[in-house]
Structure formats: structure tokens, C-alpha cells
Design a protein around this motif. Structure first.
Motif, PDB file in Angstrom:
ATOM      1  N   UNK A  70      20.336 -26.432 -12.870  1.00  0.00           N
ATOM      2  CA  UNK A  70      19.183 -26.488 -11.969  1.00  0.00           C
ATOM      3  C   UNK A  70      18.654 -25.078 -11.751  1.00  0.00           C
ATOM      4  N   UNK A  71      17.396 -24.965 -11.409  1.00  0.00           N
ATOM      5  CA  UNK A  71      16.788 -23.660 -11.190  1.00  0.00           C
ATOM      6  C   UNK A  71      16.071 -23.619  -9.850  1.00  0.00           C
ATOM      7  N   UNK A  72      16.145 -22.467  -9.211  1.00  0.00           N
ATOM      8  CA  UNK A  72      15.482 -22.302  -7.925  1.00  0.00           C
ATOM      9  C   UNK A  72      14.736 -20.984  -7.875  1.00  0.00           C
ATOM     10  N   UNK A  73      13.695 -20.945  -7.056  1.00  0.00           N
ATOM     11  CA  UNK A  73      12.905 -19.717  -6.913  1.00  0.00           C
ATOM     12  C   UNK A  73      12.519 -19.534  -5.461  1.00  0.00           C
ATOM     13  N   UNK A  74      12.869 -18.372  -4.912  1.00  0.00           N
ATOM     14  CA  UNK A  74      12.469 -18.001  -3.549  1.00  0.00           C
ATOM     15  C   UNK A  74      11.246 -17.104  -3.645  1.00  0.00           C
TER      16      UNK A  74
END
Length: 242
Positions: A70-74
Motif C-alpha cells: 500500500x502507498x500513502x502520501x502526506x
């Protein structure tokens, strides 16, 4: 073999496409491509870096991460409050990025895990399960009676592969090249052995063994091949006549 992306034809049941894949398979593909960790895309290396923000607060800088497919971006700087320090004991808090696959979350978020005050404190353990997986960004050392967190109190652990790591192409670490090298050498030997050059080399090697076994003088050897003559002269350190 499951493969994508390809044009899907409509099918009557879920998934509605004969080339469609679900989120689990998408994660599997991502894990084959990338390791867990922080995407290091900024020239200043600030992706998801934890820095002091004045008083008992720290900030997590914008950036992205990859966790178990999974990938996340703040997108924005995230401010986090640190709890009041113990009057006489130290504490280590840990800032983490957590992939939570539970129905109520289904996201990657940034959290503070508060440690236990002690004379010999340790940071909170990371939880790593199939549906709940954490990577550490920084450890915050909260000193006794502290009223401010400075950058000197923050230990950046993003480059620690056991705790976090930077996102790189996925491959075993350490990568075992010995078996690959052995196989490569064997293939080369097989290829050479089936050529004229290989046959000549094998003949020279056999002749060397025969001469050593018989303890013959190289001056008594007669060879009608310049390449073999030069090879033997180099090996025995004396001239021989062709």
C-alpha cells in the motif's frame, strides 16, 4: 498467470472484468516491485522527516511511503503534540506510519506511540501483522522535566532498514549472488568446451598433466602448434621447440 494491466471484458460477476484484479493482488504486485519504507524524492531528504516544532510539539514533513503493497502520501506538514515529561524519569516516544486494513480505517496514517517512563526507557515495539503494519519515522527522547523538544532529542530512523528504510526496488538483502555466479561460470565452461578454442585449451591442460606425471623434460617435447607451444613455455618457464 495473473497479469495486468490488460483490457478487461465485462463479466457477470465480481470482479466485473476477466482481467480485473482486487486490492490484495495489487498489493502483491507492488511488493514484488518495492521495499517497505519512505519514498525519498526531495533533494533535501525531508520526506516524512520528524523535526522539532517548538515547545512540546514535533512536525512530520510532507512525503510518501510504501507499506506492504500500500502507498500513502502526506501532503502537508503534520504537527504532533508530545505528552508532558515525567519529573524524574526519561521516556522514548516513537512516530510511526501505520497501514491499517480494518474496515473502520483502511488507510495509512501517522501516529505517536508513547513510551513508558523509566530510568532505562525503550521505544514502543512496532506492530507488524498482515492487516496492521507499522514503520518507524523517528524516536523522540523526552528528558525528565522537559518543557521543549529540540532536534537534539529526535533520532531519525528512516534509513534503518529494520525499522523503516527507504523505498528501493525489491530484492533479497543480502542478495545471494554465489549461486548465480556459479551457474554463470558453468555455462561459460560448457560453451568453451564445445568450441575449437575450448578443445585446444583442454588438450593443453591434459598435456600439462601428462608431462608432470611422466616428469619429462620439456626439451624433449615436439609440438606442431604455436599457441600450444607458447602456453607450455609460459607454464614451465623454459623454451620448447615446435
Amino acid at each position: 498467470m495473473i497479469s495486468y494491466p490488460f483490457i478487461s471484458k465485462t463479466t457477470p460477476s465480481d470482479p466485473y472484468g476477466d482481467r480485473a484484479i482486487d486490492h490484495r493482488m495489487e498489493r502483491t504486485f507492488n511488493k514484488m516491485c518495492w521495499s517497505n519504507g519512505v519514498f525519498m524524492t526531495s533533494a533535501d531528504g525531508s520526506n516524512l522527516q520528524v523535526v522539532a516544532n517548538g515547545g512540546m510539539t514535533v512536525s512530520v514533513m510532507p512525503g510518501g511511503c510504501h507499506i506492504e503493497g500500500t502507498r500513502g502520501y502526506e501532503q502537508n506538514k503534520r504537527n504532533i503534540s508530545i505528552s508532558t515529561a515525567h519529573t524524574s524519569l526519561k521516556r522514548i516516544d516513537r512516530i510511526v506510519a501505520r497501514m491499517d486494513d480494518s474496515d473502520s480505517v483502511r488507510s495509512i496514517e501517522i501516529y505517536k506511540k508513547e513510551g513508558v517512563s523509566s530510568t532505562t526507557p525503550t521505544p514502543p515495539d512496532l506492530v507488524r501483522e498482515s492487516n496492521y503494519y507499522e514503520i518507524a519515522l523517528a524516536d523522540i527522547y523526552v528528558m525528565p522535566g522537559a518543557t521543549e523538544i529540540t532536534n537534539a532529542n529526535i533520532v531519525d530512523v528512516r534509513q534503518d532498514r529494520d525499522l523503516c528504510g527507504l523505498v528501493i526496488p525489491a530484492f533479497p538483502t543480502p542478495m545471494n549472488l554465489e549461486a548465480i555466479t556459479t551457474q554463470y561460470i558453468a555455462l561459460l565452461k560448457a560453451a568453451v568446451n564445445n568450441t575449437v578454442a575450448g578443445q585446444l585449451q583442454n588438450g593443453i591442460a591434459q598435456l600439462k598433466e601428462d608431462i608432470q606425471r611422466l616428469k619429462a623434460s620439456t626439451n624433449d617435447i615436439r609440438i606442431d602448434n604455436n599457441s600450444a607451444e607458447n602456453e607450455l613455455a609460459s607454464f614451465f618457464g623454459s623454451s620448447i621447440r615446435a
